[in-house]
Design an enzyme around this catalytic site. Structure first.
Site, PDB file in Angstrom:
ATOM      1  CD  GLU A   1     -23.139  -5.580  -7.108  1.00 16.36           C
ATOM      2  OE1 GLU A   1     -22.559  -6.668  -6.824  1.00 16.36           O
ATOM      3  OE2 GLU A   1     -22.624  -4.171  -8.007  1.00 16.36           O
TER       4      GLU A   1
ATOM      5  CB  SER B   1     -26.636  57.587  13.465  1.00 16.86           C
ATOM      6  OG  SER B   1     -25.690  58.598  13.058  1.00 16.86           O
TER       7      SER B   1
END
Length: 714
Positions: free
Chosen positions: A110, A370
């Site tokens: 680029e 429990s």
């Protein structure tokens, strides 16, 4: 000589020794061209200096761009992300967090002169213009990365000559305000990759399912190619077009000498991503809590371990599928030394509507069954009412108007306390709770960080020992952390941001009582096909089979499991042992390390059994005896007394006289559950404390009655 020099002289002031005089019209043309060039140069310089000032568009710093909110784990790994305010996935990323080969490809393809130009590369613009004129089509672009950033921040103008000029001015302005590093950071953050994906990090997560730190050559080339035409090159929709664009980038890299032909050929053979992956969504409920607690923060850090979280979430999905439709499941893993939550699975699937997955079942209040029994027995050990080998009755009985029954509706007669807890028998547990008192159980639960909920208007009664109370999985994990770490509470912590939460360090059980409980739980029979190793664990089943629980610990981690339906509906036959315990053991198997050994016995632990136990501990006579008028009493020291004991250096040489009244001899004196004396004919002891701080003194008589006081030694 003079004639030659004169002949060479020009009437208009020019001189050209040994040359022919210039024609006046040619000299005028040169002068005009020079003036035009000067004017163009002056105009260009003025344009460069003044032009950017005419651009009113603000230049954002990378930190000012709206980004996706991130929730990170304890090591900085991404757990969950949220779309940015504009509904785009735009993940923060630094140049150092991206594979260097991507930046190398990007600049080679680029903007090769990115670090040398001032925002506009006129050589590239002229080359692009000439190629376009000579070929009649666009062969290459002349935009620099800075000019592309100008477009990305809406400072680039339209695709026209005027727009191009505007873009050039913006690029110059950007270069004046930002460094090259900041410009590149803006590109990495804002480059479009199709749909609502922006930035290289969001793209790698969406298309490759990974962070951009390590990329293949093919992946890097695709990321370079996509922003040029992000919609038409989306690999999940236009795979062939995307592949062709990727391969062109690879070919350019070979021609530029940035890549070998063999490497490029191998990259071209790499399979293209064919779908868009979902963004990470680990610990979704915990992430929601973190964001809700600090909605302005862009990054949140949790104590959670992403690897363990992923493994336990996978376990929850698999196990929930086996349990059946509409069944939910929650798992919590906590480092009991620090209280840091290592994994928090609130449901088998956050988006699973059938199981109401959006409800975080680690924080839902449910009946614990429990699972509170270990604390009840621990209080009995601390009170000196029992030892693990003490005998206790499991027979039909009514206790304070309450007639408990065992889960299997059977009774086992005389059993040891160890057996009563391992078998989770209800009658002995309720009898022990009656002896220690429901109020004391509630107080110790709160000391552990539990926030128990009772039905409106009800006082704590014996039913709370069998699940007649509301707690959360988070609460139970905290309670078992206290047991695992020797009886001292620790504040659970999920957020790694800010100071540690207040709380912790509270007395829940004495070290000896906590060890007794853990040692018993470590002997509980494991479910079939459980992993090897030793963990201490307890299961629980709420009334009507609505909730199944299993909580356990090794020497490092507490793991708590709940399964049931989020709507509270009953599930026939779903018990803690059958439904939750196998998941608990499987969770320990996924810790990624061997089980850590449990702590050894503290000083004073009784290994004796039967007739070798002290007489009052051979059989549990669970009667309330805390200084009642007709029972045993400690006359001195009084409860809450502060005692100064003489010392010599670091040794205490002074003693405390402990006097008792009523009761039947012989008498046994305990200090924090340690037996320290016995007397047959006298009603007083001489006790020499072994340190400073708070001490619980307990006395037992031969009939099993007890009395206790708490004093502070200075």
């Amino acid at each position: 000589m003079a004639g030659r020099m004169g002949a060479g002289r020009d009437d208009e002031g020019g001189s050209a020794v040994g040359t022919r005089p210039c024609h006046p019209s040619f000299r005028a043309l040169v002068a005009v061209a020079g003036g035009v060039a000067g004017l163009v140069l002056l105009a260009g310089l003025t344009f460069y200096i003044i032009g950017p000032r005419l651009i009113g568009d603000p230049i954002p710093m990378p930190d000012e761009v709206s980004k996706s909110v991130e929730v990170l784990d304890r090591d900085g790994r991404l757990l969950r992300a949220y779309a940015a305010a504009d509904e785009r996935w735009r993940m923060p990323v630094a140049a150092g967090d991206v594979d260097p080969k991507f930046e190398k490809m990007l600049l080679a393809y680029e903007d090769r002169r990115f670090y040398r130009h001032g925002g506009v590369d006129f050589r590239a613009l002229l080359r692009a213009a000439w190629q376009g004129i000579s070929s009649g089509r666009i062969v290459s672009g002349g935009s620099t990365l800075t000019m592309q950033v100008a477009r990305l921040i809406d400072c680039g103008g339209e695709r026209s000559l005027a727009g191009k000029i505007h873009q050039i001015l913006c690029a110059w302005k950007i270069e004046r305000h930002l460094s090259k590093k900041q410009i590149l950071a803006l590109y990495l953050l804002k480059a479009p990759y199709g749909g609502n994906i922006e930035g290289v990090r969001a793209a790698t997560l969406a298309y490759f399912g990974k962070e951009p730190k390590r990329l293949t050559a093919a992946e890097a080339a695709l990321l370079v190619a996509l922003p040029q035409s992000p919609e038409t090159r989306r690999p999940d929709r236009h795979a062939e077009t995307a592949k062709a664009a990727r391969d062109r980038v690879l070919a350019r890299m070979v021609s530029a000498g940035a890549m070998g032909a063999g490497e490029a050929a191998a990259a071209r053979r790499e399979r293209m991503p064919d779908r868009r992956r979902p963004f990470p969504m680990l610990a979704a409920h915990a992430a929601d809590r973190a964001v809700a607690a600090d909605p302005k923060a862009n990054v949140h850090h949790l104590t959670i371990d992403a690897g363990l979280q992923a493994r336990l979430e996978d376990l929850a999905r698999v196990r929930a599928g086996r349990l059946g439709p509409k069944r939910s499941l929650a798992i919590l893993a906590v480092d009991h030394a620090t209280g840091e939550i290592l994994a928090s699975v609130g449901s088998p699937g956050y988006l699973d509507e059938r199981r109401q997955g959006a409800i975080d079942m680690t924080r839902a209040v449910r009946s614990p069954g429990s699972t509170l029994k270990p604390l009840i027995y621990g209080l009995g050990f601390e009170e000196g009412l029992a030892a693990p080998q003490s005998l206790i009755e499991d027979r039909p009985t009514t206790i304070s108007g309450y007639a408990p029954k065992n889960f299997d509706h059977a009774f086992h007669g005389t059993v040891t306390v160890r057996e009563a807890l391992e078998l989770s028998l209800n009658v002995p547990a309720v009898a022990m709770l009656d002896a220690v008192g429901p109020a004391r159980l509630m107080a110790r639960m709160r000391a552990a960080g539990v926030a128990p909920e009772l039905p409106a208007g009800e006082a704590p009664g014996l039913a709370i020992g069998l699940g007649g109370i509301g707690v959360t999985l988070h609460d139970l994990a905290g309670l078992y952390c206290a047991i695992a770490r020797g009886g001292t509470s620790v504040a659970l912590r999920e957020s790694a941001d800010g100071p540690r939460p207040a709380g912790g360090g509270e007395h829940v059980l004495s070290p000896l009582a906590a060890w007794y409980v853990g040692d018993i739980l470590a002997g509980t029979p494991a479910p079939s096909a459980a992993i090897g190793g030793r963990i201490a664990f307890k299961t629980g089943t709420s009334y009507g089979y609505r909730d199944a629980w299993a909580v356990g610990f090794d020497g490092h981690v507490v793991i708590a499991v709940w399964t049931g339906r989020a709507d509270g509906a009953a599930i026939a036959g779903a018990t803690g042992f059958r439904a939750a315990a196998p998941i608990l053991f499987d969770a320990f198997a996924r810790l990624g390390r061997p089980l850590a050994p449990l702590a050894g016995p503290p000083a004073g632990a009784l290994a004796a059994s039967g007739t070798d136990l002290p007489l009052p501990l051979r059989e549990v006579r669970v009667r309330r005896g805390e200084g009642a008028r007709d029972g045993l009493a400690i006359d001195f020291p009084p409860d809450g007394a502060v005692l100064d004991v003489e010392t010599a250096g670091t040794q205490r040489i002074g003693g405390v006289v402990v006097r008792v009244s009523r009761g039947r001899p012989p008498f046994y004196l305990f200090s924090n559950d340690h037996l320290i004396g016995k007397t047959v004919h006298r009603r007083q002891f001489r006790w020499v404390p072994d340190g400073s701080g708070f001490v619980t003194l307990s006395v037992l008589d031969s009939s099993g009655k007890s009395a206790r006081v708490q004093v502070e030694i200075r």
